[in-house]
Write an enzyme that holds these catalytic residues in place. Structure first.
Site, short mmCIF file in Angstrom:
data_model
loop_
_atom_site.label_atom_id
_atom_site.label_comp_id
_atom_site.label_asym_id
_atom_site.label_seq_id
_atom_site.Cartn_x
_atom_site.Cartn_y
_atom_site.Cartn_z
N GLU A 1 -24.32 -95.06 26.53
CA GLU A 1 -23.02 -94.42 26.55
C GLU A 1 -22.06 -95.39 27.24
O GLU A 1 -22.33 -95.84 28.36
CB GLU A 1 -23.09 -93.11 27.33
CG GLU A 1 -21.77 -92.39 27.30
CD GLU A 1 -21.78 -91.06 28.04
OE1 GLU A 1 -22.84 -90.62 28.51
OE2 GLU A 1 -20.68 -90.47 28.13
N LYS B 1 -25.49 -93.92 36.91
CA LYS B 1 -24.15 -94.44 36.61
C LYS B 1 -23.08 -93.70 37.39
O LYS B 1 -22.06 -94.27 37.75
CB LYS B 1 -23.87 -94.38 35.12
CG LYS B 1 -24.34 -95.63 34.40
CD LYS B 1 -23.76 -95.74 33.00
CE LYS B 1 -24.47 -94.81 32.06
NZ LYS B 1 -24.28 -95.15 30.66
N ARG C 1 -38.34 -93.39 33.40
CA ARG C 1 -37.24 -94.27 33.82
C ARG C 1 -37.76 -95.28 34.82
O ARG C 1 -38.73 -95.02 35.53
CB ARG C 1 -36.17 -93.47 34.56
CG ARG C 1 -35.50 -92.40 33.85
CD ARG C 1 -34.57 -91.66 34.82
NE ARG C 1 -33.32 -92.36 34.99
CZ ARG C 1 -32.29 -92.21 34.14
NH1 ARG C 1 -32.38 -91.44 33.10
NH2 ARG C 1 -31.18 -92.88 34.36
P1 ATP Z 1 -27.19 -92.16 33.89
O1 ATP Z 1 -28.24 -91.10 33.86
O2 ATP Z 1 -27.18 -92.99 35.11
O3 ATP Z 1 -25.84 -91.68 33.50
P2 ATP Z 1 -27.91 -92.77 31.29
O4 ATP Z 1 -29.35 -92.69 31.08
O5 ATP Z 1 -27.17 -91.57 30.90
O6 ATP Z 1 -27.61 -93.19 32.77
P3 ATP Z 1 -27.21 -94.17 28.98
O7 ATP Z 1 -26.09 -95.08 28.71
O8 ATP Z 1 -27.24 -92.87 28.27
O9 ATP Z 1 -27.28 -93.98 30.54
O10 ATP Z 1 -28.58 -94.93 28.76
C1 ATP Z 1 -28.89 -95.63 27.58
C2 ATP Z 1 -30.37 -95.69 27.44
O11 ATP Z 1 -30.96 -96.32 28.57
C3 ATP Z 1 -30.98 -94.31 27.32
O12 ATP Z 1 -31.93 -94.33 26.27
C4 ATP Z 1 -31.63 -94.09 28.64
O13 ATP Z 1 -32.74 -93.27 28.53
C5 ATP Z 1 -32.00 -95.52 29.08
N1 ATP Z 1 -32.04 -95.61 30.53
C6 ATP Z 1 -31.07 -95.27 31.40
N2 ATP Z 1 -31.48 -95.43 32.66
C7 ATP Z 1 -32.76 -95.89 32.60
C8 ATP Z 1 -33.74 -96.25 33.58
N3 ATP Z 1 -33.50 -96.16 34.88
N4 ATP Z 1 -34.95 -96.69 33.13
C9 ATP Z 1 -35.19 -96.78 31.83
N5 ATP Z 1 -34.33 -96.46 30.87
C10 ATP Z 1 -33.11 -96.01 31.23
MG MG Z 2 -27.32 -90.71 28.96
#
Ligand code: ATP
Ligand code: MG
Length: 561
Positions: free
Chosen positions: A38, A274, A264
Site C-alpha cells: 500500500e 508503518k 511477519r
Molecule cells: P503495516 O501493517 O505496518 O501497515 P502493511 O503490512 O499493511 O504494513 P503493506 O504495504 O500492506 O504494509 O505490505 C505489503 C506486503 O508486505 C503485504 O503482503 C504484507 O503482508 C507484507 N509485509 C508487511 N510487513 C511485513 C513484515 N514485517 N514481514 C513480512 N512481510 C510483511
Molecule cells: Mg497492509
C-alpha cells in the site's frame, strides 16, 4: 512468540512445498506471485521478507512476480511513496518487468463485480451508522444481528449503489456490504463492507471515484484478474481467507488464486509498523524516512547496508508459519559478513589524540604500504603517509592502565599499524589536567611493525598522519529504541533511545577517503564499517557507521547461546 533461529534449510519452506505439490498435481503450470504494497509509507525490512519471498519464488519456478500497488485508500496514499517503493524493490535486486499494476486499474471491473453481487442477491447497501454497524457485528462469543437494511430489494440496492457512485451521498452515509452470514463464526464473514463512500482525490484516478473498494474486495479480485496463482501474505490475513475464497467463488473471476499466509518478520529493538514509522517521521523524532536509524530500506541504503546483506539475512531467517522475533544482532551479523568480504580497509581516528614522535626527523614523510582488503588479495595495497606527528584514538591511551588494558600508556610500547613500534615517554596536559598530547619515541629498526630482537607488543593501533589527514564528521548510530519490544508498555515513543545518534565532529580520516563515493562501504580499521553519507561533500566529509565490528550474534552462537 518463540525466538527464531536460522532456518535449518535456508531456501526450503512450506510455501515452496505447497508450490511443488501444486505443480506435481497439475493444479498449476505457471507460478505467478505479486508483491502488493500500500503506497502509504516507505518499505521496511519486513517488506524485504515479502519481496524476497514473492520475487524469489517466481524466479525459482520460472514464473513471474507482479508489483501491484494496493491503492484503495486515497486519503493516505501519495506519489512519493509509489516512487520510493519502486526504487527500493529495484535496489533490493528484483525486477517486475512489464508487470507493474495498481488496484486502481481495476476500479471499473470491481464496480461491475459489485453490481454482479447485488444482482445475485449477495450484496446490499446499508445505511446504518458506522458505530451501530460495529455494535451489531457481535463478538467472538456472540453472533451478529442483521441490519434492518439487509433485505432491501434488488432494484433499490442497485439504485442506491449507483447513486453512491454518482456522489449523491456524503462520506460514511452508506456502504455496500456482502450478504453472507451475520452468525458466521468468522467475523470477517459477517456481511463485510465491500465499498465505502470517500470524497477524496486519488493519486491516479483523480476525481473519477467517490466510492472505493475495501482491501478485502480489491485484493483477491486483483489477484484473479492478473492470474496470480499463489497470493502470499502475512498471518494477520489468515482469518480473511474464507472471505477471499467466498468472493472468488461468487464472482465470474477469470482465474482461481489461492492465499497462503506466512509469519511477519519482527525484529527486537525495532518497530516495523508503518503507522509508528509515519509517526516518527511526522513528529520529527528522526530526520526523515531515510534517517539511518530507521528500519526502512531507504535508511538502510543510506546507512551503507548492501542489498545482498538484506537478501542473505531474509534467507537465513526463513519462512515459517509461526510468529517470532528475530534478534537484530542476527541482521547486523549478515551485514558484517557481507561487508567483510567486499569493503576496503582504511584508517580513521574518530576521537583524535595527538602523538608526536620526538626522535623522528622533522620534515620527513614516509610512504607505507597498507593492505586494502585482506579478504580480497586482488584489491592490492595503497600508500599512506607516516610522519613525526600523528593522531591516534583517544581511547587507545590510558594514563593509569587497568590490568586488562594493553594499549598505550606511559612507558609502554605498542605497534602502529603498517609502521613502527613506539613507546610513550611523556603525557602533555592542559591546565585542567586533560591529556592533550603524547610524546613518544620510535624504534627505527622496527619498520613494518616487528622488532628484530623478537620482542613482543600486545597492541596494534590505527593512526593517521596529522598533516595529511582530512577532517570528517562521523555519525554513530545506536538502536533507535532501548526496549526490546518498543511500545510494550503502551507508548512506543517512551522507549526511544535518547542516545541513538552520536555525532563526532573532530574525526580525522586518511586522505584516500575524500574520494569515497556515497554509499560505498569501507572498513575503518578496528572501528567498524562506514560509508559516506548523502550529506557528504568534498568540502565536508560525513560518514555513517553502518555497523560496528563486534559481532554479538556470532559470539552467542559460537558459545552455544
Ligand atoms: P503495516 O501493517 O505496518 O501497515 P502493511 O503490512 O499493511 O504494513 P503493506 O504495504 O500492506 O504494509 O505490505 C505489503 C506486503 O508486505 C503485504 O503482503 C504484507 O503482508 C507484507 N509485509 C508487511 N510487513 C511485513 C513484515 N514485517 N514481514 C513480512 N512481510 C510483511
Ligand atoms: Mg497492509
Amino acid at each position: 512468540m518463540t525466538k527464531e533461529t536460522a532456518g535449518a534449510q535456508p531456501g526450503r519452506d512450506f510455501i515452496r512445498d505447497i508450490i511443488d505439490a501444486d505443480i506435481a498435481a497439475g493444479r498449476n503450470t505457471d507460478v505467478v506471485t505479486r508483491f502488493p504494497p500500500e503506497p502509504n509509507g516507505y518499505l521496511h525490512i519486513g517488506h524485504a521478507k515479502a519481496i524476497c519471498l514473492n520475487f524469489g519464488v517466481a524466479q525459482e519456478y520460472g514464473g513471474r512476480c507482479h508489483l501491484r500497488f494496493d491503492d484503495t485508500n486515497p486519503t493516505k496514499e501519495e506519489q512519493e511513496y509509489i516512487d520510493s517503493i519502486k526504487h527500493d524493490v529495484r535496489w533490493l535486486g528484483f525486477d517486475w518487468g512489464p508487470h507493474l499494476y495498481y488496484a486502481s486499474d481495476y476500479f471499473e471491473q470491481l464496480y461491475d463485480w459489485a453490481e454482479h453481487l447485488i444482482r445475485a442477491g449477495k450484496a446490499y447497501v446499508d445505511d446504518l451508522p458506522a458505530e451501530e454497524m460495529r455494535a451489531m457485528r457481535g463478538s467472538l462469543t456472540e453472533p451478529g444481528r442483521n441490519s434492518p437494511y439487509r433485505d432491501r430489494s434488488l432494484d433499490e440496492n442497485l439504485d442506491l449503489f449507483r447513486r453512491m457512485r454518482d456522489g449523491e451521498f456524503p462520506n460514511g452515509a452508506r456502504v455496500l456490504r456482502a450478504k453472507i452470514d451475520m452468525a458466521a463464526g468468522n467475523i470477517n464473514l459477517r456481511d463485510p463492507v465491500l465499498y465505502r463512500i470517500l470524497h477524496a482525490e486519488h493519486p491516479r484516478t483523480g476525481k473519477k471515484w467517490c466510492i472505493y473498494p475495501t482491501y478485502d474486495f480489491a485484493h483477491g479480485q486483483s489477484d484473479a484478474i492478473e492470474g496470480v496463482t499463489h497470493s502470499l501474505c502475512t498471518l494477520e490475513f489468515e482469518d480473511h481467507r474464507p472471505l477471499y475464497d467466498w468472493l472468488i467463488e461468487n464472482l465470474p473471476a477469470p482465474s482461481r488464486p489461492r492465499q497462503y499466509e506466512f509469519a511477519r518478520l519482527n525484529l527486537n529493538f525495532t518497530v516495523l509498523s508503518k503507522r509508528f514509522l509515519t509517526e516518527l517521521v511526522r513528529e520529527g523524532r528522526v530526520s526523515g524516512w531515510d534517517d539511518p536509524r530507521m528500519p526502512t530500506l531507504a535508511a538502510l541504503r543510506r546507512r551503507g547496508v548492501p542489498p545482498a546483506a538484506i537478501r542473505n539475512f531474509v534467507r537465513s531467517v526463513g519462512v515459517a508459519r509461526a510468529n517470532s522475533v528475530v534478534d537484530v544482532a542476527m541482521f547486523e551479523h549478515a551485514v558484517r559478513e557481507c561487508l567483510n568480504k567486499t569493503s576496503q580497509r582504511r584508517m580513521a581516528v574518530l576521537r583524535p589524540l595527538k602523538l608526536v614522535i620526538e626522535n623522528y626527523p622533522i620534515g620527513v614523510i614516509e610512504e607505507l604500504a597498507a593492505v586494502n582488503n585482506p579478504e580480497d588479495p586482488a584489491s592490492g595495497t595503497r600508500r599512506i603517509a607516516f610522519g613525526r606527528e600523528l593522531y591516534v584514538e583517544a581511547e587507545d591511551f590510558m594514563e593509569h592502565p587497568s590490568p586488562s588494558f594493553y594499549r598505550l600508556s606511559p612507558a609502554r610500547e605498542v605497534r602502529l599499524r603498517y609502521g613502527y613500534l613506539v613507546t610513550c615517554r611523556e603525557v602533555v596536559k592542559d591546565a585542567a589536567g586533560e591529556v592533550m598530547e603524547l610524546i613518544c619515541t620510535y624504534d627505527p629498526a622496527t619498520y613494518g611493525g616487528n622488532a628484530p630482537d623478537g620482542r613482543k607488543v600486545r597492541a596494534t593501533l590505527h593512526w593517521v598522519s596529522a598533516v595529511h589527514a582530512v577532517p570528517a564528521e562521523i555519525r554513530l548510530y545506536n538502536p533507535l529504541f532501548n526496549a526490546p519490544d518498543p511500545g510494550a508498555g503502551g507508548d512506543f515513543l517512551a522507549d526511544l533511545n535518547p542516545r541513538s545518534l552520536e555525532i563526532l565532529t573532530q574525526s580525522r580520516v586518511e586522505p584516500a577517503l575524500a574520494a569515497a563515493g556515497q554509499g560505498e562501504a569501507v572498513q575503518f580499521e578496528r572501528q567498524g564499517y562506514f560509508c559516506a553519507d548523502l550529506d557528504s561533500t568534498p568540502k565536508r566529509l560525513v560518514f555513517n557507521r553502518t555497523v560496528g565490528l563486534r559481532d554479538s550474534w556470532a559470539k552467542a552462537r559460537a558459545s552455544g547461546g
